[in-house]
Write an enzyme that holds these catalytic residues in place. Structure first.
Site, PDB file in Angstrom:
ATOM      1  N   CYS A  77      42.951  24.862  30.106  1.00 29.00           N
ATOM      2  CA  CYS A  77      42.491  26.345  29.576  1.00 29.00           C
ATOM      3  C   CYS A  77      43.714  27.296  29.594  1.00 29.00           C
ATOM      4  O   CYS A  77      43.999  27.537  30.853  1.00 29.00           O
ATOM      5  CB  CYS A  77      41.561  26.742  30.334  1.00 29.00           C
ATOM      6  SG  CYS A  77      40.836  28.387  29.950  1.00 29.00           S
ATOM      7  N   CYS A 106      46.096  38.098  47.575  1.00 27.20           N
ATOM      8  CA  CYS A 106      46.752  37.038  47.422  1.00 27.20           C
ATOM      9  C   CYS A 106      48.347  37.303  47.510  1.00 27.20           C
ATOM     10  O   CYS A 106      48.658  38.659  47.269  1.00 27.20           O
ATOM     11  CB  CYS A 106      46.648  36.880  45.830  1.00 27.20           C
ATOM     12  SG  CYS A 106      47.731  35.709  44.762  1.00 27.20           S
ATOM     13  N   CYS A 111      46.882  42.688  38.568  1.00 24.47           N
ATOM     14  CA  CYS A 111      45.917  41.959  39.257  1.00 24.47           C
ATOM     15  C   CYS A 111      45.339  42.989  40.488  1.00 24.47           C
ATOM     16  O   CYS A 111      46.028  43.029  41.409  1.00 24.47           O
ATOM     17  CB  CYS A 111      46.158  40.579  39.846  1.00 24.47           C
ATOM     18  SG  CYS A 111      44.816  39.664  40.349  1.00 24.47           S
TER      19      CYS A 111
HETATM   20  N1  SAM Z   1      45.233  33.041  41.233  1.00 27.69           N
HETATM   21  C1  SAM Z   1      45.331  32.224  40.068  1.00 27.69           C
HETATM   22  C2  SAM Z   1      46.194  32.458  38.888  1.00 27.69           C
HETATM   23  O1  SAM Z   1      46.887  33.471  38.868  1.00 27.69           O
HETATM   24  O2  SAM Z   1      46.046  31.589  38.013  1.00 27.69           O
HETATM   25  C3  SAM Z   1      43.858  32.388  39.265  1.00 27.69           C
HETATM   26  C4  SAM Z   1      43.158  33.782  39.223  1.00 27.69           C
HETATM   27  S1  SAM Z   1      43.792  34.813  38.023  1.00 27.69           S
HETATM   28  C5  SAM Z   1      42.812  36.370  38.633  1.00 27.69           C
HETATM   29  C6  SAM Z   1      43.329  34.292  36.532  1.00 27.69           C
HETATM   30  C7  SAM Z   1      43.637  35.040  35.283  1.00 27.69           C
HETATM   31  O3  SAM Z   1      43.156  36.402  35.328  1.00 27.69           O
HETATM   32  C8  SAM Z   1      44.983  35.737  35.354  1.00 27.69           C
HETATM   33  O4  SAM Z   1      45.993  34.699  34.969  1.00 27.69           O
HETATM   34  C9  SAM Z   1      45.044  36.745  34.382  1.00 27.69           C
HETATM   35  O5  SAM Z   1      45.230  36.370  32.981  1.00 27.69           O
HETATM   36  C10 SAM Z   1      43.565  37.285  34.271  1.00 27.69           C
HETATM   37  N2  SAM Z   1      43.440  38.756  35.025  1.00 27.69           N
HETATM   38  C11 SAM Z   1      43.766  39.228  36.150  1.00 27.69           C
HETATM   39  N3  SAM Z   1      43.632  40.246  36.388  1.00 27.69           N
HETATM   40  C12 SAM Z   1      43.381  40.890  35.138  1.00 27.69           C
HETATM   41  C13 SAM Z   1      42.858  42.320  34.602  1.00 27.69           C
HETATM   42  N4  SAM Z   1      43.196  43.154  35.274  1.00 27.69           N
HETATM   43  N5  SAM Z   1      42.636  42.324  33.405  1.00 27.69           N
HETATM   44  C14 SAM Z   1      42.780  41.040  32.473  1.00 27.69           C
HETATM   45  N6  SAM Z   1      42.869  39.905  33.061  1.00 27.69           N
HETATM   46  C15 SAM Z   1      43.216  39.742  34.243  1.00 27.69           C
HETATM   47 FE1  SF4 Z   2      47.231  36.112  42.844  1.00 24.34          FE
HETATM   48 FE2  SF4 Z   2      46.216  37.657  40.798  1.00 24.34          FE
HETATM   49 FE3  SF4 Z   2      48.375  36.718  40.419  1.00 24.34          FE
HETATM   50 FE4  SF4 Z   2      46.190  35.316  40.523  1.00 24.34          FE
HETATM   51  S1  SF4 Z   2      46.625  36.767  39.014  1.00 24.34           S
HETATM   52  S2  SF4 Z   2      48.261  34.745  41.368  1.00 24.34           S
HETATM   53  S3  SF4 Z   2      45.140  36.283  42.101  1.00 24.34           S
HETATM   54  S4  SF4 Z   2      47.856  38.134  42.277  1.00 24.34           S
END
Ligand code: SAM
Ligand code: SF4
Ligand code: DTB
Length: 326
Positions: A190, A54, A61
């Protein structure tokens, strides 16, 4: 009509958050029972349909291309593989499938057309379909809606202030704009956040102020505990104390009383007793299945055993809240 407020002040929410712990749990449970069926828990299963690579720099993330986290990068799944995964999730007791893509935003291309096919297919199985694909325009939201999308996940993650310290490649307003586009397309919202990023209690409260001020409250609010992943800038963050999770869930339940509060990422770090306190504090949803997007989660069987132990039942798909009629 029950009193759902949209004008909570920061000071009021802070006072709720800082209520003596057992008193806070009691109040949250009281509100929960007033607005919702306390024995029902909504069960969502997550599926990462496009993993890693990404362009964004979200510090928490594992899927951001710029961090070396060792995850297996995967291009967009095929529709048939997704439908197979939906069957497994349904058999495991999930009524909702949430498909996540590691995209900054949706583009109008063949991949998006394929996602629309996935949405149609999963919807036809009688499951609620949710997507989380990054930023969306109004017309993209409408296309997803037409394909049968039930919910769109787009988290605010934290307060507007602390957001800038966690993500630099997009703004809080970008997030709010996407949520507006989802609303316009009549898809349920959500939206929640993560605790344990290094934010203050005031940041947590400020995020709840933004969510509770929305003209229509999000239908679900996921509360994630940070899962610290090696290779991300937040890899050394201490684990969130269970008491913070309980306080955050209870405060969310009190200020957004009718929403589905999801006890989201971080459950593998929690004891059963800790999770029981989260349900007492008003959580009424979980992510089930042995994987979140890239990190582990308790498996279906152990969660169903937990439900049995606590006397909870999975909520049926598309079921409206029977306790509350407008
Ligand atoms: N890329 C899209 C976005 O950012 O909206 C969708 C996927 S993203 C992984 C969705 C959510 O996962 C993020 O907004 C965050 O709240 C949660 N998330 C990601 N990594 C995480 C982590 N290491 N621990 C807890 N929540 C996490
Ligand atoms: Fe990309 Fe992860 Fe950020 Fe979603 S949360 S925009 S997957 S870097
Ligand atoms: C949400 O609030 N939490 C989920 C879902 N929405 C998309 C994601 C949690 C991801 C945890 C880290 C991972 O497994 O990659």
């Amino acid at each position: 009509m029950k009193n759902i407020r949209h004008n909570w002040t920061i000071a009021e929410i802070l006072e709720v958050y800082n209520t003596p712990l057992l008193e806070l749990i009691y109040k949250a449970q009281e509100i929960h029972r007033e607005f919702n069926v306390a024995s029902e828990v909504q069960v969502s299963s997550l599926l990462s349909i496009k993993t890693g690579g990404c362009a964004e720099d979200c510090s928490y993330c594992p899927q951001a291309a710029r961090y070396n986290t060792g995850i297996e990068v995967h291009k967009l799944m095929t529709v048939s593989k997704v439908l197979e995964a939906a069957d497994i999730a349904k058999a495991g007791g999930a009524s909702r499938l949430c498909m996540g893509a590691a995209w900054r935003e949706v583009r109008d291309n063949r991949d998006f057309d394929r996602v629309l096919e996935m949405v149609k297919g999963v919807n036809e199985k009688g499951m609620e379909v949710c997507c989380t694909l990054g930023m969306l325009s109004e017309s993209q939201a409408q296309k997803l809606s037409d394909a049968g999308l039930y919910a769109y996940n787009h988290n605010l993650d934290t307060s507007e202030d602390s957001y800038k310290k966690i993500i630099t490649t997009r703004t809080y307003d970008d997030r709010l704009d996407t949520i507006k586009n989802v609303r316009k397309a009549k898809v349920t919202v959500c939206s929640g956040g993560i605790i344990g990023l290094g934010e203050t209690v005031e940041d947590r409260v400020s995020m709840l102020k933004t969510l509770s001020s929305m003209e229509i409250h999000p239908e679900s609010v996921p509360i994630n505990a940070l899962v610290p992943v090696a290779g991300t800038p937040l890899e050394n963050q201490p684990l969130v104390p269970i008491w913070d999770m309980v306080r955050m869930i209870a405060t969310t339940r009190i200020v957004i009383p009718q929403t589905v509060v999801r006890l989201s990422a971080g459950r593998t770090q929690m004891s059963l007793e800790g999770q029981a306190l989260c349900f007492l504090a008003g959580a009424n949803s979980i992510f089930a299945g042995d994987k979140l997007l890239t990190t582990p989660n308790p498996d279906f069987n152990s969660d169903m055993e937990m439900f049995k132990l606590f006397g909870l039942n999975p909520r049926k798909a598309f079921k409206k809240n029977v306790k509350y009629v407008d």
